[in-house]
Design an enzyme around this catalytic site. Structure first.
Site, PDB file in Angstrom:
ATOM      1  N   SER A 276      18.841  27.826 -26.296  1.00  0.00           N
ATOM      2  CA  SER A 276      19.621  26.683 -25.813  1.00  0.00           C
ATOM      3  C   SER A 276      20.516  27.128 -24.663  1.00  0.00           C
ATOM      4  CB  SER A 276      20.478  26.115 -26.949  1.00  0.00           C
ATOM      5  OG  SER A 276      21.499  27.026 -27.287  1.00  0.00           O
TER       6      SER A 276
ATOM      7  N   ARG B 298      18.909  25.853 -21.056  1.00  0.00           N
ATOM      8  CA  ARG B 298      19.702  24.736 -20.570  1.00  0.00           C
ATOM      9  C   ARG B 298      20.103  24.985 -19.117  1.00  0.00           C
ATOM     10  NH1 ARG B 298      23.084  21.995 -23.824  1.00  0.00           N
ATOM     11  NH2 ARG B 298      23.148  23.823 -25.156  1.00  0.00           N
TER      12      ARG B 298
ATOM     13  N   ASN C  11      18.539  22.810 -15.945  1.00  0.00           N
ATOM     14  CA  ASN C  11      19.414  22.033 -15.070  1.00  0.00           C
ATOM     15  C   ASN C  11      19.320  22.489 -13.625  1.00  0.00           C
ATOM     16  OD1 ASN C  11      21.284  19.964 -16.391  1.00  0.00           O
ATOM     17  ND2 ASN C  11      21.260  21.641 -17.857  1.00  0.00           N
TER      18      ASN C  11
END
Lengths: 156, 294
Positions: free
Chosen positions: B224, B228, B232
């Site tokens: 995560s 992440r 992004n």
């Protein structure tokens, strides 16, 4: 999306940078900031204390000022009293002195008058004797009447 | 922006921008782009094209990602070290002031989230925040500026945003993961095993189920964290590339593309800061969980 040796390289770089930051970056900066914080806190406390001290000092000044004013008033009053006393005393002394001088002058005058009277009396009696001598010379013998004349002069 | 002159299509352009400059070992017997055959022992070389990169597999390094990432890390170290040397309890000025602001911000975040006593957490958070921010910041440089300039001097591929490379983000995430495991074992000792096996169902029969669930939960943390950031930044970079491709479509598109470029860049200032912050906060939170004894 290829996973390859870059992963390991980044891992090593990551460890190295974190170690560097932990050893050479964070402690000096955080230490300086903590120290400054303490200094500012101390400075503020000192300012507070100084303010309080100033207040106390102001109070003391006021007290001292009031005391000094009271003292000054006392001194002025005492001085006034003393001045009055001095003046009174001087007046007394002066009047006594004047009395004394007056009395002395009066005594001297009296003395002078008595002396003058005596002188005058002596001169008058001598004059009277001379006149009487001239009148009587013709008719009265001096030797005969000298006793009478002596008693006369002694009476006057 | 054209690699091969006028013949480059938009999709080629995009793919080219998403390809790393790779140095790696080609397996023996592989036929290269120019028809030559790699010797039996294999060969370390610069990759040419996506096929060769795939053939290299794990034995490859993204040279551009490494250089930019380490370079930005060195800039971070250099600037912060300079400030650390100059830092004193006196009146701070200029750069010192700014750096102290950053340090204070990170320190505040750490103190809010991490309640233990560990001298590693704050420097770790600071390094992550600033480093990730700097890597993300490369995203704001016009997508063609540096790759195209380098192409003129013969460097074929260049991806200047290290955080759009999953190797980079996962490398950091794995670093954090190792720290999580280390502190879990150090602080909890055997309690860490208990946490993995007797949670959430506290019964010996449920140990396999518990273990499976907890391990999945544990492994999800570094993913995560790393994916992440990667996701992004990759998406943001992709949109910059698409906008850049729009410029080449026609004269009519110049103005809208320029407006889109500016708009997305302004929005992206928020995104890059936020992503750096999220990476830092998640790191602190995960390490805080590693320190908590149930």
């Amino acid at each position: 999306m290829n996973i390859n040796l870059t992963l390991i390289g980044q891992l090593i770089a990551f460890v190295a940078f974190v170690a560097f930051c932990m050893r050479y970056v964070w402690p000096p900066i955080a230490g300086a900031m903590a120290e400054r914080q303490i200094q500012i806190a101390e400075g503020l406390a000192a300012a507070d204390r100084a303010g309080h001290d100033l207040e106390v000092a102001q109070q003391q000044v006021d007290e001292r000022l009031a005391e000094a004013k009271r003292e000054a008033a006392g001194i002025i009053e005492a001085a006034n009293k003393r001045a009055q006393a001095v003046v009174e005393e001087a007046k007394d002394t002066a009047s006594t002195e004047a009395e004394r001088v007056k009395a002395a002058a009066a005594a001297e005058i009296e003395q002078e008058r008595a002396r003058a009277q005596e002188q005058l009396l002596t001169q008058v009696s001598a004059l009277a004797l001379a006149g009487a001598e001239k009148i009587l010379a013709a008719e009265i013998d001096a030797d005969k009447h000298s006793d009478l004349l002596k008693t006369l002069s002694a009476d006057s | 922006m054209a690699a091969n002159g006028d013949t480059q299509t938009v999709s080629e352009y995009i793919v080219h921008h998403l390809t790393n400059l790779t140095y790696g070992k080609l397996p023996g017997g592989y036929e290269r782009y120019d028809g030559s055959i790699v010797p039996e022992a294999g060969q370390w070389t610069m990759a040419h094209g996506a096929d060769e990169m795939t053939a290299m597999g794990f034995n490859a390094v993204h040279v551009d990602s490494m250089i930019w990432s380490v370079g930005l890390g060195l800039i971070f170290c250099w600037v912060f070290r300079r400030v650390a040397v100059r830092a004193s309890a006196g009146v701070p000025t200029g750069l010192v002031n700014f750096i102290e602001m950053v340090v204070e911000f990170v320190d505040g975040t750490v103190k809010d989230t991490f309640h233990g006593r560990n001298p590693l957490i704050a420097p770790l958070a600071l390094t992550i925040f600033v480093w990730v921010f700097l890597m993300n910041l490369m995203d704001l440089i016009p997508v063609d500026l540096i790759p195209h300039s380098l192409m003129l001097v013969g460097v074929e591929y260049q991806k200047i945003v290290p955080s759009t490379d999953p190797n980079i983000t996962m490398g950091m995430a794995i670093g954090v993961f190792v720290l999580m495991l280390f502190y879990s074992i150090k602080v909890k000792g055997f309690g860490f095993v208990k946490e993995l096996t007797l949670n959430p169902f506290n019964h010996p029969l449920f140990i396999p189920i518990n273990l499976f669930m907890e391990v999945v939960g544990l492994l999800a943390k570094p993913f995560s964290l790393g994916l992440r950031l990667f996701g992004n930044m990759y998406a943001g970079e992709m949109i910059f590339i698409l906008i850049a491709a729009l410029f080449s479509v026609g004269l009519f598109w110049l103005l809208p593309a320029a407006l889109l470029q500016v708009g997305w860049a302004i929005f992206h200032i928020l995104v890059i800061t936020l992503q750096a912050f999220i990476f830092m906060v998640l790191t602190i939170v995960y390490l805080s969980m590693a320190h908590e004894d149930h």
